[in-house]
Design a protein around this motif. Structure first.
Motif, short mmCIF file in Angstrom:
data_model
loop_
_atom_site.label_atom_id
_atom_site.label_comp_id
_atom_site.label_asym_id
_atom_site.label_seq_id
_atom_site.Cartn_x
_atom_site.Cartn_y
_atom_site.Cartn_z
N UNK A 54 54.91 56.38 71.54
CA UNK A 54 54.20 55.48 72.45
C UNK A 54 53.86 54.15 71.81
N UNK A 55 53.74 54.12 70.48
CA UNK A 55 53.46 52.86 69.78
C UNK A 55 54.72 52.01 69.64
N UNK A 56 55.88 52.66 69.63
CA UNK A 56 57.17 51.98 69.52
C UNK A 56 58.10 52.59 70.57
N UNK A 57 58.02 52.12 71.81
CA UNK A 57 58.73 52.76 72.93
C UNK A 57 60.25 52.84 72.79
N UNK A 58 60.83 52.06 71.90
CA UNK A 58 62.28 52.13 71.71
C UNK A 58 62.66 53.27 70.76
N UNK A 59 61.66 53.93 70.15
CA UNK A 59 61.93 55.03 69.21
C UNK A 59 61.83 56.37 69.92
N UNK A 60 62.90 57.16 69.81
CA UNK A 60 63.01 58.46 70.46
C UNK A 60 63.39 59.51 69.43
N UNK A 61 63.01 60.76 69.69
CA UNK A 61 63.24 61.86 68.75
C UNK A 61 63.66 63.12 69.49
N UNK A 62 64.53 63.91 68.85
CA UNK A 62 64.93 65.22 69.35
C UNK A 62 64.23 66.28 68.50
N UNK A 63 63.74 67.35 69.13
CA UNK A 63 63.15 68.44 68.36
C UNK A 63 63.23 69.75 69.14
N UNK A 64 63.37 70.84 68.40
CA UNK A 64 63.37 72.16 69.02
C UNK A 64 61.96 72.50 69.45
N UNK A 65 61.84 73.03 70.66
CA UNK A 65 60.52 73.28 71.23
C UNK A 65 60.66 74.37 72.29
N UNK A 66 59.75 75.32 72.29
CA UNK A 66 59.81 76.43 73.24
C UNK A 66 59.73 75.99 74.70
N UNK A 111 61.64 63.49 60.80
CA UNK A 111 60.22 63.25 60.55
C UNK A 111 59.53 64.58 60.84
N UNK A 112 58.67 65.01 59.93
CA UNK A 112 57.96 66.28 60.15
C UNK A 112 56.55 66.02 60.63
N UNK A 113 56.18 66.71 61.70
CA UNK A 113 54.84 66.58 62.28
C UNK A 113 54.46 67.91 62.93
N UNK A 114 53.30 68.39 62.63
CA UNK A 114 52.80 69.64 63.21
C UNK A 114 53.78 70.80 63.05
N UNK A 115 54.45 70.84 61.90
CA UNK A 115 55.38 71.94 61.62
C UNK A 115 56.73 71.85 62.32
N UNK A 116 56.99 70.75 62.99
CA UNK A 116 58.26 70.57 63.69
C UNK A 116 59.04 69.42 63.06
N UNK A 117 60.36 69.51 63.14
CA UNK A 117 61.24 68.46 62.64
C UNK A 117 61.72 67.62 63.82
N UNK A 118 61.42 66.33 63.76
CA UNK A 118 61.79 65.37 64.80
C UNK A 118 62.94 64.52 64.27
N UNK A 119 64.12 64.66 64.89
CA UNK A 119 65.30 63.91 64.47
C UNK A 119 65.37 62.60 65.27
N UNK A 120 65.39 61.45 64.57
CA UNK A 120 65.35 60.16 65.27
C UNK A 120 66.67 59.78 65.93
N UNK A 121 66.57 59.23 67.14
CA UNK A 121 67.72 58.61 67.78
C UNK A 121 67.77 57.17 67.28
N UNK A 122 68.93 56.78 66.76
CA UNK A 122 69.09 55.43 66.21
C UNK A 122 69.54 54.51 67.34
#
Length: 130
Positions: A54-66, A111-122
Motif C-alpha cells: 500500500x505504501x508503494x502501489x506498483x510493488x506486488x508479491x506472490x505468496x502461498x496462502x491457505x 521478502x519474509x514477513x509473518x513466517x511467509x515468503x513473498x516473491x516480488x513481481x518485477x
C-alpha cells in the motif's frame, strides 16, 4: 567449429525456465511459468495469494496462502490461476490498463514477513503487449 543455435526450441526452453507470470487483464488469467513453479515449489491444488504494497502501489508479491486462489494445471509444467480484479489492478498500477497481456519477471529473493515468503513481481521491466 562450434555453433550456438537460436531457434524456436532453444527460445522456448530458456523462456520457460525464467520465473515469470503472464497476466491477461481482460479475463484475469495468470500463467505461472515452469521456472516460477520450480522456484516456488508450486503444485496444482495449492493456493496462492497476490499482495500489493500500500505504501508503494506498483510493488506486488506472490505468496502461498491457505485462503488464496486455487492453482490449476495448464501444460508442460505451467500452472494457472484466475482473478480478474487482481489482474486489472496490477495493470492499472503499471499504467497499462489497456494491455492485452503483461509478462512480469518474479524475483528469486523473497521478502519474509509473518513466517511467509513473498516473491516480488518485477513490474519495472515488465513486457506490456497492447
Amino acid at each position: 567449429m562450434e555453433f550456438k543455435v537460436f531457434n524456436a526450441a532453444t527460445q522456448n526452453a530458456t523462456n520457460d525456465q525464467m520465473p515469470k507470470v503472464s497476466v491477461t487483464p481482460s479475463n484475469g488469467v495468470f500463467f505461472l511459468s515452469a521456472g516460477l513453479v520450480k522456484m516456488m515449489g508450486l503444485l496444482a491444488g495449492q493456493t496462492l495469494s497476490i499482495a500489493q504494497d500500500t505504501a508503494r502501489p506498483q510493488d506486488w508479491y506472490l505468496f502461498l496462502d491457505e485462503s488464496g486462489m486455487s492453482i490449476r494445471d495448464k501444460k508442460a509444467g505451467q500452472l494457472i490461476l484466475s482473478n480478474r480484479l487482481c489482474a486489472q489492478e496490477i495493470a492499472s498500477s503499471m499504467e497499462a490498463s489497456d494491455a492485452k497481456r503483461l509478462t512480469i519477471k518474479v524475483g528469486e529473493k523473497p521478502v519474509e514477513k509473518d513466517g511467509k515468503k513473498y516473491f516480488p513481481l518485477v513490474t519495472k521491466g515488465a513486457v506490456i503487449r497492447r
